[in-house]
Design a protein around this motif. Structure first.
Motif, short mmCIF file in Angstrom:
data_model
loop_
_atom_site.label_atom_id
_atom_site.label_comp_id
_atom_site.label_asym_id
_atom_site.label_seq_id
_atom_site.Cartn_x
_atom_site.Cartn_y
_atom_site.Cartn_z
N ASN A 167 18.27 58.58 -10.55
CA ASN A 167 18.39 57.48 -10.78
C ASN A 167 18.23 55.85 -11.03
OD1 ASN A 167 21.52 55.84 -12.44
ND2 ASN A 167 20.84 57.27 -13.84
N THR A 168 18.23 55.76 -9.90
CA THR A 168 17.93 54.21 -9.07
C THR A 168 16.66 53.68 -10.32
OG1 THR A 168 16.09 54.69 -7.66
CG2 THR A 168 18.96 54.03 -6.96
N LEU A 193 26.29 51.17 -14.16
CA LEU A 193 25.43 50.96 -13.10
C LEU A 193 25.42 50.17 -11.99
CD1 LEU A 193 22.78 52.92 -15.09
CD2 LEU A 193 24.09 53.84 -13.47
N ILE A 194 25.19 49.13 -12.32
CA ILE A 194 25.48 48.00 -10.98
C ILE A 194 26.10 48.24 -10.42
CG2 ILE A 194 24.98 45.29 -11.23
CD1 ILE A 194 22.29 46.91 -12.45
N SER A 252 15.68 50.56 -16.89
CA SER A 252 16.88 49.56 -18.40
C SER A 252 17.13 48.54 -18.48
CB SER A 252 17.77 50.85 -17.89
OG SER A 252 18.19 51.56 -18.22
N ARG A 253 17.28 47.97 -16.88
CA ARG A 253 18.05 46.27 -16.96
C ARG A 253 17.13 45.61 -17.15
NH1 ARG A 253 22.64 44.80 -16.79
NH2 ARG A 253 21.96 42.82 -15.03
N PHE A 312 16.32 50.08 -5.75
CA PHE A 312 17.17 49.36 -6.52
C PHE A 312 17.03 48.11 -6.67
CE2 PHE A 312 20.69 51.85 -5.72
CZ PHE A 312 21.75 52.36 -6.73
N ASN A 317 24.84 50.20 -18.55
CA ASN A 317 23.46 49.23 -17.55
C ASN A 317 24.66 48.61 -16.85
OD1 ASN A 317 21.85 50.96 -18.87
ND2 ASN A 317 20.66 49.10 -20.00
N ARG A 370 25.10 60.58 -10.19
CA ARG A 370 23.78 59.81 -10.49
C ARG A 370 22.65 60.42 -8.85
NH1 ARG A 370 25.21 57.31 -15.32
NH2 ARG A 370 26.63 56.40 -14.90
N HIS A 393 15.03 54.94 -12.90
CA HIS A 393 16.42 54.98 -14.10
C HIS A 393 16.85 53.28 -14.93
CE1 HIS A 393 14.53 58.55 -15.10
NE2 HIS A 393 15.12 59.14 -13.89
N THR A 394 17.36 53.01 -13.32
CA THR A 394 18.20 51.77 -12.98
C THR A 394 17.64 50.92 -13.88
OG1 THR A 394 20.19 52.70 -12.16
CG2 THR A 394 19.93 50.14 -12.66
#
Length: 217
Positions: free
Chosen positions: A181-182, A37-38, A188-189, A64, A34, A177, A184-185
Motif C-alpha cells: 500500500n505504500t 494514509l499519510i 495517489s498523493r 513511501f 489519502n 494495510r 498506492h499511497t
C-alpha cells in the motif's frame, strides 16, 4: 520540511520534474482518505524507529518516498544510485528454490529522480567504503533484507502481530494495510497534488492506462 522540488502540494507532499518524494504534513485540516494514509505512515515509521526492527526504517521510508515495488527495493545495489537518480534495473523475487535476482532489459528499467530528502536518506545509509554490487538495504549485521523479514516486521506471524497489524489492532491507525500500500499511497498523493498521470506512470513503472484506470478515473 522542504524537499527542494519545484512544486509543493497540499499536505506536505512535494514532487516535480527534478525530484519526487513524500513529506510528512504539518497541517491536519484535510481528512481525505489519502491524508489519513499519510498520518498512518507517520505512525508506522515512528513505531519502527523504536522497535527491534529499527534497522528497517530506511527501506520503509524508501517505500513511501518512491512508491517502488518491494522487489525493486530489495534488488537495489549501490551502483544503481548515481548523482540524483536511481536506476531501478534489478529485482529480487522469491520463487522455486528461494530468492532470485533478475536484471531487466534496457526497455523496462527506469530512472527515478531524487529530491533532497530521498538523496539524504540514501547518503545517510551509504557506507564510507562499499562495493557497487552491495545491496543498498541491509540489516544491522550487514546482511541483505529479505521478504520474510519484511513480512514478519510489517504483518507478523499468526500468533505474533507485526508492527502495522498491531497498530491497527490497537486503533492507532485506521485499518491494517499491506506493505504494498505504500506504492498506492505514493501514486495517489502524486495525482492529488496535480502531477500528470503520464509523469507518475514514468516514475513508478506503470502504463498511463493503468494509472488512469486505477487512480485517476
Amino acid at each position: 520540511m522542504n524537499f527542494g522540488s519545484p512544486r509543493r502540494g497540499r499536505g506536505g507532499f512535494m514532487c516535480g520534474r527534478h525530484g519526487a518524494g513524500l513529506d510528512w504534513p504539518e497541517e491536519k485540516d484535510n481528512f481525505s482518505n489519502n491524508i489519513l494514509l499519510i498520518f498512518a505512515a507517520i505512525a508506522i515509521i515512528n513505531e519502527f524507529e523504536t522497535s527491534t526492527y529499527a534497522d528497517l526504517v530506511p527501506i520503509i521510508k524508501f517505500f513511501f518516498f518512491t512508491g517502488c515495488r518491494t522487489s525493486e527495493a530489495l534488488g537495489l545495489c549501490w551502483y544503481h544510485v548515481a548523482g540524483n537518480s536511481i536506476n531501478f534495473k534489478e529485482t529480487v523475487v522469491v520463487g522455486v528454490g528461494g530468492a532470485h535476482r533478475n536484471t531487466r532489459t534496457k526497455s523496462t528499467e527506469r530512472h527515478f529522480p531524487c529530491n533532497r530528502q530521498l538523496a539524504k536518506l540514501l547518503a545517510d545509509i551509504r557506507p564510507t567504503s562499499c562495493n557497487g554490487e552491495d545491496p543498498v538495504f541491509v540489516r544491522a549485521d550487514g546482511s541483505p533484507i529479505t521478504y520474510s523479514e519484511l513480512r514478519n516486521a510489517w504483518y507478523g506471524r499468526k500468533d505474533a502481530p507485526g508492527i502495522v497489524r498491531r497498530l491497527a489492532g490497537e486503533g492507532k491507525i485506521e485499518d491494517y494495510r499491506i506493505q504494498y500500500n505504500t506504492r498506492h499511497t505514493f501514486i495517489s498523493r502524486c495525482l492529488e497534488t496535480g502531477i500528470a498521470p503520464t509523469q507518475v506512470a514514468l516514475w513508478v513503472g506503470n502504463s498511463p492506462a493503468m494509472i488512469y484506470q486505477h487512480y485517476a478515473g
